[in-house]
Design a protein around this motif. Structure first.
Motif, mmCIF file in Angstrom:
data_model
loop_
_atom_site.group_PDB
_atom_site.id
_atom_site.type_symbol
_atom_site.label_atom_id
_atom_site.label_comp_id
_atom_site.label_asym_id
_atom_site.label_seq_id
_atom_site.Cartn_x
_atom_site.Cartn_y
_atom_site.Cartn_z
ATOM 1 N N TYR A 181 18.829 -30.774 -105.461
ATOM 2 C CA TYR A 181 19.031 -31.046 -104.042
ATOM 3 C C TYR A 181 17.770 -31.595 -103.381
ATOM 4 O O TYR A 181 17.850 -32.490 -102.529
ATOM 5 N N ASP A 201 23.379 -16.778 -107.646
ATOM 6 C CA ASP A 201 23.582 -16.353 -109.031
ATOM 7 C C ASP A 201 23.426 -14.839 -109.200
ATOM 8 O O ASP A 201 22.927 -14.364 -110.213
ATOM 9 N N PRO A 255 22.816 -27.287 -98.877
ATOM 10 C CA PRO A 255 22.991 -27.145 -100.335
ATOM 11 C C PRO A 255 21.724 -26.560 -100.956
ATOM 12 O O PRO A 255 20.620 -26.732 -100.431
ATOM 13 N N ARG A 256 21.891 -25.886 -102.091
ATOM 14 C CA ARG A 256 20.736 -25.261 -102.732
ATOM 15 C C ARG A 256 20.720 -25.492 -104.246
ATOM 16 O O ARG A 256 19.997 -24.797 -104.959
ATOM 17 N N HIS A 257 21.490 -26.437 -104.743
ATOM 18 C CA HIS A 257 21.539 -26.662 -106.183
ATOM 19 C C HIS A 257 20.256 -27.317 -106.685
ATOM 20 O O HIS A 257 19.521 -27.966 -105.922
ATOM 21 N N LYS A 258 19.981 -27.128 -107.992
ATOM 22 C CA LYS A 258 18.845 -27.829 -108.588
ATOM 23 C C LYS A 258 19.128 -29.315 -108.520
ATOM 24 O O LYS A 258 20.178 -29.781 -108.960
ATOM 25 N N PHE A 290 23.533 -33.517 -108.552
ATOM 26 C CA PHE A 290 23.982 -32.303 -109.231
ATOM 27 C C PHE A 290 23.720 -32.392 -110.735
ATOM 28 O O PHE A 290 23.920 -33.444 -111.339
ATOM 29 N N GLY A 316 18.061 -23.112 -105.840
ATOM 30 C CA GLY A 316 18.810 -23.553 -107.009
ATOM 31 C C GLY A 316 17.908 -23.918 -108.170
ATOM 32 O O GLY A 316 18.193 -23.573 -109.335
ATOM 33 N N THR A 343 28.916 -28.707 -102.227
ATOM 34 C CA THR A 343 29.295 -28.778 -103.632
ATOM 35 C C THR A 343 29.473 -30.243 -104.016
ATOM 36 O O THR A 343 29.533 -31.129 -103.159
ATOM 37 N N LYS A 344 29.573 -30.490 -105.312
ATOM 38 C CA LYS A 344 29.591 -31.869 -105.820
ATOM 39 C C LYS A 344 30.798 -32.640 -105.295
ATOM 40 O O LYS A 344 31.925 -32.173 -105.378
#
Length: 379
Positions: A341, A108, A336-339, A377, A70, A176-177
């Protein structure tokens, strides 16, 4: 005239991370005279925490793990593999993946790395002391009461255990958030983990999987690690004084060995490299079935390609470690892989460790996990 090219690579310092890519670089040089790939290495702790953009500033090729993806997408520090790879090669590798390994590096609309090493939390035993694996978590507790269990609790692995038990109970943590976990499952998991933490040696709090497996290999009395990342070289004869066998995780839920927190590594390419096509050619070759079940596995590597995992000769060398843990890997849970995390993973690990070692209440810990996860998040 042969074109001289030197590419710089970064991997991690365990033989499983270093030896196979060095052997691959030597073979690639033989196949492509003039193309040298030199490899540096960093510790497991550094591998799990160093931001990818720092590495991409210096190296052409990097061995990474998927929770960084992410940040990679937003920072623009990696080259999407699909920009220079042909679609057929990527489709073939996707079809040859173990579990979610290939998908873990896709985000993405792009493929940011190719899986070269598949791993998730599995069960490790000393077959000379524990002839058969345990199937259920209550059997682990019984062995722990006998003083026979080791368990790597050093962050982030304590959080990985929290993830695994949650998903195995059929109520996985969020990706997810929002709140990280339901209250009911969160309490059940913390209670199970604390009960185990109170029975194992306090030294486990400083152990990562490598330290725990080394301790198991030398110990005269410990015979089980219920949750630890697969390190197949420990199943090789002569790798350590006593061979370790790997099996599917013991279940705390009713669905069998499902929900283990996925690990593993992938080969990625810096967006700053001056040789994107050449790096891509090497990455695809390194992830191929031919290399993975050949020189990669033969040089302490733990392949990510399913054709290597199903190869009888590859399995025979490691006591069928791949066949015996295949179900756990195929049914693993993707983190999770979001920036943002990675910062949560560090904070969340300490929150769980404090909860199961009596430093804070379970209710306070669950509140903190939810809050830190939501705050991780991007706005």
């Amino acid at each position: 005239m042969v074109r001289e090219v030197t590419l710089k690579g970064m991997t991690w310092s365990d033989p499983r991370g270093y030896d196979p890519v060095v052997a691959a670089a030597a073979e690639f040089f033989r196949m492509h005279p003039g193309v040298r790939i030199t490899w540096d290495k960093r510790s497991l702790q550094g591998f799990e925490s160093t931001p990818i953009d720092e590495l991409a500033a210096t190296y052409d090729l990097m061995v990474i793990d998927h929770p960084h993806v992410g940040a990679v997408v937003l920072d623009g520090c990696l080259l999407p593999i699909d920009l220079h790879a042909d679609a057929e090669s990527l489709l073939r590798l996707e079809g040859e993946t173990v579990g979610k390994s290939f998908a873990s590096y896709r985000l993405d609309g792009h493929q940011w790395a190719l899986p070269i090493d598949a791993a998730t939390q599995v069960q490790a035993i000393r077959p000379d002391l524990q002839p058969a694996p345990v199937q259920r978590w209550d059997q682990v507790m019984e062995a722990a009461r006998d003083g026979a269990v080791l368990w790597p609790l050093r962050p982030p692995h304590v959080l990985m255990g929290f993830y695994t038990l949650s998903a195995n109970l059929g109520d996985p943590c969020a990706v997810t958030k929002g709140p990280l976990i339901s209250r009911k499952t969160g309490f059940a998991v913390l209670q199970a983990l604390q009960a185990m933490a109170e029975l194992v040696d306090p030294a486990c709090r400083t152990m990562d999987p490598i330290a725990a497996l080394n301790a198991l290999a030398y110990s005269p009395r410990h015979r089980i690690i219920p949750l630890t990342y697969l390190y197949a070289p420990y199943a090789l004869e002569g790798y350590r004084p006593n061979r370790i066998a790997f099996h599917d995780i013991p279940a705390i839920g009713i669905g069998g060995p499902i929900g283990s927190a996925l690990g593993g590594t992938g080969i990625a390419i810096s967006a700053r490299t001056t040789e994107p096509a050449l790096c891509t050619r090497f990455a695809i070759w390194l992830a191929s079935a031919e290399v993975q079940r050949g020189l990669y596995s033969a040089n302490n590597g733990q392949p990510g390609n399913a054709r290597a995992w199903g190869d009888p000769a590859v399995n025979a060398a490691v006591g069928n470690a791949y066949a015996n843990t295949r179900l756990t890997h195929e049914a693993a849970w993707l983190r999770p892989r979001h920036k943002g995390y990675m910062a949560f993973q560090e904070e969340g690990s300490q929150i769980v460790l404090d909860a199961i070692t009596g430093r804070t209440s379970h209710a306070t810990a669950l509140d903190a996990l939810d809050q830190r996860f939501i705050e991780s998040f991007p706005e």
